[in-house]
Design a protein around this motif. Sequence first.
Motif, PDB file in Angstrom:
ATOM      1  N   PRO A 289      43.926  39.426  17.544  1.00  0.00           N
ATOM      2  CA  PRO A 289      44.669  38.653  18.548  1.00  0.00           C
ATOM      3  C   PRO A 289      45.323  37.425  17.911  1.00  0.00           C
ATOM      4  O   PRO A 289      44.750  36.801  17.010  1.00  0.00           O
ATOM      5  N   ILE A 290      46.523  37.088  18.359  1.00  0.00           N
ATOM      6  CA  ILE A 290      47.236  35.896  17.901  1.00  0.00           C
ATOM      7  C   ILE A 290      47.035  34.819  18.957  1.00  0.00           C
ATOM      8  O   ILE A 290      47.535  34.929  20.081  1.00  0.00           O
ATOM      9  N   LEU A 291      46.291  33.781  18.622  1.00  0.00           N
ATOM     10  CA  LEU A 291      45.781  32.834  19.612  1.00  0.00           C
ATOM     11  C   LEU A 291      46.774  31.713  19.909  1.00  0.00           C
ATOM     12  O   LEU A 291      46.528  30.542  19.637  1.00  0.00           O
ATOM     13  N   THR A 292      47.882  32.057  20.507  1.00  0.00           N
ATOM     14  CA  THR A 292      48.833  31.052  20.979  1.00  0.00           C
ATOM     15  C   THR A 292      48.362  30.487  22.316  1.00  0.00           C
ATOM     16  O   THR A 292      47.444  31.024  22.946  1.00  0.00           O
ATOM     17  N   GLU A 293      49.014  29.424  22.764  1.00  0.00           N
ATOM     18  CA  GLU A 293      48.640  28.834  24.053  1.00  0.00           C
ATOM     19  C   GLU A 293      48.887  29.832  25.187  1.00  0.00           C
ATOM     20  O   GLU A 293      48.102  29.917  26.134  1.00  0.00           O
ATOM     21  N   GLY A 294      49.982  30.588  25.088  1.00  0.00           N
ATOM     22  CA  GLY A 294      50.263  31.586  26.114  1.00  0.00           C
ATOM     23  C   GLY A 294      49.217  32.676  26.157  1.00  0.00           C
ATOM     24  O   GLY A 294      48.823  33.133  27.240  1.00  0.00           O
ATOM     25  N   TYR A 295      48.726  33.085  24.994  1.00  0.00           N
ATOM     26  CA  TYR A 295      47.693  34.125  24.945  1.00  0.00           C
ATOM     27  C   TYR A 295      46.400  33.622  25.579  1.00  0.00           C
ATOM     28  O   TYR A 295      45.768  34.326  26.378  1.00  0.00           O
ATOM     29  N   LEU A 296      46.003  32.400  25.243  1.00  0.00           N
ATOM     30  CA  LEU A 296      44.758  31.854  25.788  1.00  0.00           C
ATOM     31  C   LEU A 296      44.855  31.690  27.306  1.00  0.00           C
ATOM     32  O   LEU A 296      43.882  31.924  28.028  1.00  0.00           O
ATOM     33  N   LYS A 297      46.028  31.301  27.797  1.00  0.00           N
ATOM     34  CA  LYS A 297      46.218  31.196  29.246  1.00  0.00           C
ATOM     35  C   LYS A 297      46.137  32.573  29.891  1.00  0.00           C
ATOM     36  O   LYS A 297      45.574  32.733  30.979  1.00  0.00           O
ATOM     37  N   THR A 298      46.680  33.571  29.208  1.00  0.00           N
ATOM     38  CA  THR A 298      46.695  34.932  29.745  1.00  0.00           C
ATOM     39  C   THR A 298      45.300  35.514  29.880  1.00  0.00           C
ATOM     40  O   THR A 298      44.968  36.136  30.895  1.00  0.00           O
ATOM     41  N   ILE A 299      44.446  35.329  28.890  1.00  0.00           N
ATOM     42  CA  ILE A 299      43.116  35.940  28.952  1.00  0.00           C
ATOM     43  C   ILE A 299      42.223  35.236  29.961  1.00  0.00           C
ATOM     44  O   ILE A 299      41.188  35.783  30.355  1.00  0.00           O
ATOM     45  N   ARG A 300      42.625  34.039  30.383  1.00  0.00           N
ATOM     46  CA  ARG A 300      41.873  33.368  31.454  1.00  0.00           C
ATOM     47  C   ARG A 300      42.323  33.833  32.825  1.00  0.00           C
ATOM     48  O   ARG A 300      41.672  33.553  33.823  1.00  0.00           O
ATOM     49  N   SER A 301      43.442  34.544  32.863  1.00  0.00           N
ATOM     50  CA  SER A 301      43.985  34.993  34.151  1.00  0.00           C
ATOM     51  C   SER A 301      43.130  36.102  34.730  1.00  0.00           C
ATOM     52  O   SER A 301      42.612  36.943  33.994  1.00  0.00           O
ATOM     53  N   PRO A 302      42.945  36.154  36.067  1.00  0.00           N
ATOM     54  CA  PRO A 302      42.188  37.241  36.691  1.00  0.00           C
ATOM     55  C   PRO A 302      42.940  38.552  36.715  1.00  0.00           C
ATOM     56  O   PRO A 302      42.381  39.590  37.035  1.00  0.00           O
ATOM     57  N   MET A 303      44.230  38.541  36.382  1.00  0.00           N
ATOM     58  CA  MET A 303      45.033  39.759  36.422  1.00  0.00           C
ATOM     59  C   MET A 303      44.848  40.540  35.145  1.00  0.00           C
ATOM     60  O   MET A 303      44.937  40.004  34.048  1.00  0.00           O
ATOM     61  N   ALA A 304      44.565  41.867  35.268  1.00  0.00           N
ATOM     62  CA  ALA A 304      44.403  42.704  34.086  1.00  0.00           C
ATOM     63  C   ALA A 304      45.737  42.921  33.380  1.00  0.00           C
ATOM     64  O   ALA A 304      45.810  43.027  32.170  1.00  0.00           O
ATOM     65  N   VAL A 305      46.819  43.032  34.137  1.00  0.00           N
ATOM     66  CA  VAL A 305      48.151  43.137  33.549  1.00  0.00           C
ATOM     67  C   VAL A 305      48.895  41.868  33.921  1.00  0.00           C
ATOM     68  O   VAL A 305      49.162  41.615  35.090  1.00  0.00           O
TER      69      VAL A 305
END
Length: 380
Positions: A289-305
């Motif tokens: 995984p490339i740990l950008t700010e957008g990626y970290l925000k995404t994995i905290r999201s309750p949405m699977a997609v």
Amino acid sequence: MQFIDSCPSTNVLSNVMDSEELTSEYEESTLSVEIPNLDSRITEYNDLCTTARRLHASYLFHREKISTDAAAQLCQKIYINMARRIGGTIDNLYTSGWKDLGYHLGLTAEEINYIDNSMKACPTESILRVFCQGETSNFEQIIQSLIKMERFDVIEGIFDPLKSLLDILNNTDSDQGYNSNSGNDTMIKPNYFANNLPEVLRWSKKDDVESKETDLPIAMMKINKPCILLTYFDDGIDIAERIYKTIQNQQVVNKQINVICLENEKLDVLTNPEQYIRYYFDEVNYVIPILTEGYLKTIRSPMAVCSSSTNNIDCSYARFIYTLMSSDYINGSGCINRKVRCILPLGINRKLLVELSKNPLLAVWIWENQIDKLISNLFR
């Protein structure tokens, strides 16, 4: 851990046992249940699967038609024990709950998101109802899914009533609400199953579980060389491209390494994204995984997609891949990180390092300009 008593309704529960008995049993159903001689017990689970293979999963809802016979009461108890244990668990890095069960039973990310965001019913009940629509959906698939999730507490809760139910159905004529045939390969189904799901969750016959397990594209069938899967969000696309080129430039001096980006195989992926991603996730040596700010925000999201501002399919399924990473860390490797190796952009906000240090999957990382050293070390 506190379990939320929200799934079975009071009037349903009262048909089987009184409230004090339910409360007592409910308090005992926790993830901390220890199973003595687990290896031998798993053998017993697998033996039960052999018998349960012929029992259609819609028996979970047989209780709704007949509430007086012994089989219906056992069906009700099986459902209650599953709904309470699964529904009372939050899906996260450390536990597998109803969403994880949905993925294991073949539901798509879109179906799970719809249940999560648009339905008021117990989500565990909803995923089970969706699963029960399959012509070949059976209790073996449920038990095997729970084994993979290491939810042995749930299996223990349904083990005895399921055995009793099988005994009854294997020795009962078909005139009491079930359809049991003598053939060894014949599925035993209840005569009544109310499919009260909304239209968007209803399967046609061609969409059932058996059909969802279609043959994979030939290009996916074999990976004969070391392989990594890159996962990233919108703000990591440029970094992913640089990493891809760096690894390709190493091929002359290094052994051949296959780098998988979903975007490069988009047409194949879109035929069945969840199946495709699960297959490659299991096959690759490492996920990066490339740990950008957008990626970290995404994995905290309750949405699977998650919503992406681009049409890049890697970005759209970053959260789904993270869910697989978390499940593998907990259930597949016993909390030993054998598969995930993280890349951190040079310009990232240093405050995010505190957040990373709290996540065992993401706590160990290297800077993006060290990717050549990482690849050399991984495939020495």
